[in-house]
Every structure is written in structure tokens, then in C-alpha cells.
Scaffold this active site. Sequence first.
Site, PDB file in Angstrom:
ATOM      1  N   ASN A   9      -1.298  56.412  53.494  1.00 53.60           N
ATOM      2  CA  ASN A   9      -0.537  57.570  53.991  1.00 53.60           C
ATOM      3  C   ASN A   9      -1.525  58.441  54.766  1.00 53.60           C
ATOM      4  O   ASN A   9      -2.357  59.118  54.164  1.00 53.60           O
ATOM      5  CB  ASN A   9       0.056  58.350  52.809  1.00 53.60           C
ATOM      6  CG  ASN A   9       0.689  59.659  53.261  1.00 53.60           C
ATOM      7  OD1 ASN A   9       0.959  59.857  54.447  1.00 53.60           O
ATOM      8  ND2 ASN A   9       0.938  60.551  52.304  1.00 53.60           N
ATOM      9  N   LYS A  11      -0.961  61.021  56.372  1.00 52.24           N
ATOM     10  CA  LYS A  11      -0.548  62.440  56.409  1.00 52.24           C
ATOM     11  C   LYS A  11      -0.629  62.951  57.854  1.00 52.24           C
ATOM     12  O   LYS A  11      -0.448  62.177  58.793  1.00 52.24           O
ATOM     13  CB  LYS A  11      -1.392  63.291  55.467  1.00 52.24           C
ATOM     14  CG  LYS A  11      -1.487  62.687  54.064  1.00 52.24           C
ATOM     15  CD  LYS A  11      -1.961  63.683  53.066  1.00 52.24           C
ATOM     16  CE  LYS A  11      -2.262  62.988  51.744  1.00 52.24           C
ATOM     17  NZ  LYS A  11      -2.212  63.874  50.610  1.00 52.24           N
ATOM     18  N   HIS A  94       7.647  62.712  49.164  1.00 52.03           N
ATOM     19  CA  HIS A  94       6.240  63.022  48.881  1.00 52.03           C
ATOM     20  C   HIS A  94       6.149  64.458  48.374  1.00 52.03           C
ATOM     21  O   HIS A  94       6.888  65.339  48.841  1.00 52.03           O
ATOM     22  CB  HIS A  94       5.399  62.835  50.153  1.00 52.03           C
ATOM     23  CG  HIS A  94       3.931  62.848  49.875  1.00 52.03           C
ATOM     24  ND1 HIS A  94       3.238  64.019  49.670  1.00 52.03           N
ATOM     25  CD2 HIS A  94       3.036  61.836  49.742  1.00 52.03           C
ATOM     26  CE1 HIS A  94       1.969  63.720  49.417  1.00 52.03           C
ATOM     27  NE2 HIS A  94       1.815  62.400  49.462  1.00 52.03           N
ATOM     28  N   GLU A  96       4.210  66.745  49.023  1.00 53.34           N
ATOM     29  CA  GLU A  96       3.971  67.751  50.077  1.00 53.34           C
ATOM     30  C   GLU A  96       5.276  68.106  50.782  1.00 53.34           C
ATOM     31  O   GLU A  96       5.473  69.253  51.197  1.00 53.34           O
ATOM     32  CB  GLU A  96       2.896  67.229  51.046  1.00 53.34           C
ATOM     33  CG  GLU A  96       1.523  67.241  50.374  1.00 53.34           C
ATOM     34  CD  GLU A  96       0.545  66.187  50.852  1.00 53.34           C
ATOM     35  OE1 GLU A  96       0.775  65.584  51.911  1.00 53.34           O
ATOM     36  OE2 GLU A  96      -0.446  65.952  50.144  1.00 53.34           O
ATOM     37  N   GLU A 166       3.120  59.563  41.730  1.00 56.45           N
ATOM     38  CA  GLU A 166       2.033  60.373  42.265  1.00 56.45           C
ATOM     39  C   GLU A 166       1.959  61.688  41.496  1.00 56.45           C
ATOM     40  O   GLU A 166       2.677  62.646  41.824  1.00 56.45           O
ATOM     41  CB  GLU A 166       2.281  60.676  43.746  1.00 56.45           C
ATOM     42  CG  GLU A 166       2.310  59.454  44.623  1.00 56.45           C
ATOM     43  CD  GLU A 166       1.785  59.759  46.031  1.00 56.45           C
ATOM     44  OE1 GLU A 166       0.856  59.071  46.459  1.00 56.45           O
ATOM     45  OE2 GLU A 166       2.282  60.698  46.675  1.00 56.45           O
ATOM     46  N   GLY A 172      -5.055  64.362  46.471  1.00 57.17           N
ATOM     47  CA  GLY A 172      -6.035  65.039  47.324  1.00 57.17           C
ATOM     48  C   GLY A 172      -7.012  65.910  46.562  1.00 57.17           C
ATOM     49  O   GLY A 172      -7.729  66.710  47.162  1.00 57.17           O
ATOM     50  N   SER A 211      -5.615  60.256  44.576  1.00 61.96           N
ATOM     51  CA  SER A 211      -7.065  60.059  44.631  1.00 61.96           C
ATOM     52  C   SER A 211      -7.475  58.641  44.252  1.00 61.96           C
ATOM     53  O   SER A 211      -8.492  58.443  43.580  1.00 61.96           O
ATOM     54  CB  SER A 211      -7.779  61.099  43.752  1.00 61.96           C
ATOM     55  OG  SER A 211      -7.498  62.414  44.244  1.00 61.96           O
TER      56      SER A 211
HETATM   57  C1  PEP Z   1      -0.938  60.759  49.047  1.00 58.27           C
HETATM   58  O1  PEP Z   1      -0.994  61.481  50.031  1.00 58.27           O
HETATM   59  O2  PEP Z   1       0.102  60.152  48.801  1.00 58.27           O
HETATM   60  C2  PEP Z   1      -2.126  60.634  48.202  1.00 58.27           C
HETATM   61  C3  PEP Z   1      -2.043  59.950  47.103  1.00 58.27           C
HETATM   62  O3  PEP Z   1      -3.251  61.272  48.662  1.00 58.27           O
HETATM   63  P1  PEP Z   1      -4.744  61.090  48.050  1.00 58.27           P
HETATM   64  O4  PEP Z   1      -4.992  59.603  47.930  1.00 58.27           O
HETATM   65  O5  PEP Z   1      -5.627  61.734  49.051  1.00 58.27           O
HETATM   66  O6  PEP Z   1      -4.756  61.749  46.718  1.00 58.27           O
END
Ligand code: PEP
Length: 249
Positions: A9, A11, A94, A96, A166, A172, A211
Site C-alpha cells: 500500500n 498510500k 483502511h 486512514e 490491521e 506506521g 509495520s
Molecule cells: C498500511 O498502510 O496498511 C500499513 C500497514 O502501513 P505500515 O506497514 O506502514 O504500518
Amino acid sequence: MRRTLIAGNWKMNGSLEANAILLRGLQAGAGSAEADVAVCVPAPYLAQAQVALAGTGIALGAQDVSAHASGAFTGEVAASMLQDFGCQFVIVGHSERRTYHCEDDALVGQKARAALAVGLTPIVCVGETAGQRDAGRTGEIVSAQLDAILDALESSDIGRIVVAYEPVWAIGTGKTATPEMAQEVHGLIRQRLASKNPAAAAGVQILYGGSMKPDNARELLAMPDIDGGLVGGAALKAVDFIAIIEAAG
Ligand code: PEP
């Protein structure tokens, strides 16, 4: 037997120049992977990624989709448009999008339905906040999110989705759920899927996101119900993303 799926992803990152370098790195390293691989790029770069990924075996995805098929929805992108650019996947729900755009489970369910209607695979995201986990509410929250989204779908569609667990506190932040913590929630997600369609649930890929990095991917992916990763930050460096793909192999 479920195949492993590693989906990046990106982003809201990238530029024509930076993408070209990243995509060249992926072409070189990710093509012969044993796992399924996808990258979900910002909508303006779909055409660039479509051309660069043609023939590589790396699938293309988007990061959001409209719940509507077409019409007066300024700024939105329809599922059929994503399909025009060769997308196979689209992320919906997501955290976000939920946080910054006030998306709720009902809307996420409608978006998943819109994706399925044109043959795209929605990657349906669910996950608890730190406060909810600390209050011991992880199972309740994730079940409620998933059930509400699944209610928008036909039970026959359950086998056509991917779910991403998630935990919001891990996205992040550099904090990762332990494999055991993640497996507990993935097992619960599979139970919820089975309550809607027992035959399909065993085949649904459930990804972990939060992460995921080259140094923690292998132990997460070794858990029985962790069928891949949704990878944010580490998907922006070809060498890290490829290392995660290799951990999946
Ligand atoms: C994501 O944006 O779905 C995500 C898991 O980000 P990160 O791997 O940076 O935590």
C-alpha cells in the site's frame, strides 16, 4: 491450500520519477515469487504502474473506490475505472480512510460490493485502536466491523474477498502485533467468515498489516491463519518489499 498474498500500500506517496525507480526494482526482484504479489498505488499512477507491471506477475491494486457505479460524485473513482486500468484489487476501509474521511462499516460494505460487482477483489480492512485493545475489546470491535461489512455482501461473495487485519496502533508506528496476538484475531476473523459461509471461509486470504518489515514478516507469516501481509512503509523500498515477499516464499 491458501496462497500467500503480499500487497503493498503506497498510500499518498510517489511521483512519476520515484515510481519508475521503485517499479523497476520490483520488476527485477518480485517477478518469480512463490507468493502472490500486488501493489496498490495512488489513482493518478495506475496507468504508469499498469504499463510497468505488465507481464511481471505482480498484480495492480487501488487504495479506495467509490460506492457508486458512476455519476455526479466529484472526485470519486468508480470500480469500473479501476478495472479499465487493469486493477485486480482495491483496498476498502483502511483505517486512514475511516479516521480522516469518516468512513463507517456500512460505507465500507457498499464499497466492497461495488468492487465485487465489476470483478475486483476488495481487500477489506478491520482493526482496533490502542484504547480498544487496552480495554480488552479487540474481539468485539473487529467482529462488529467485519459483520457489518459482510452484511452488505451476498454470502456467496465471501469467498471473493480478502480481509486485512490491521491493528490501528501498529500502522506506521513501528509497533507490530506479536504473531500470537495477530493469530488470535485472524482465527476470530475466520470464524466470523465461517458463520456467513462455512465452505468459503477456509479459502479466504486474511492478511496482517501494521509495520510488517523484513525482520518480522517470517514469524508473522508462519502463523496458520496469517495468509499474507498488507505492507505500507516497507512497500516503498523495493529491497524491503522483496525481502518480505521472500519471507513469504
Ligand atoms: C498500511 O498502510 O496498511 C500499513 C500497514 O502501513 P505500515 O506497514 O506502514 O504500518
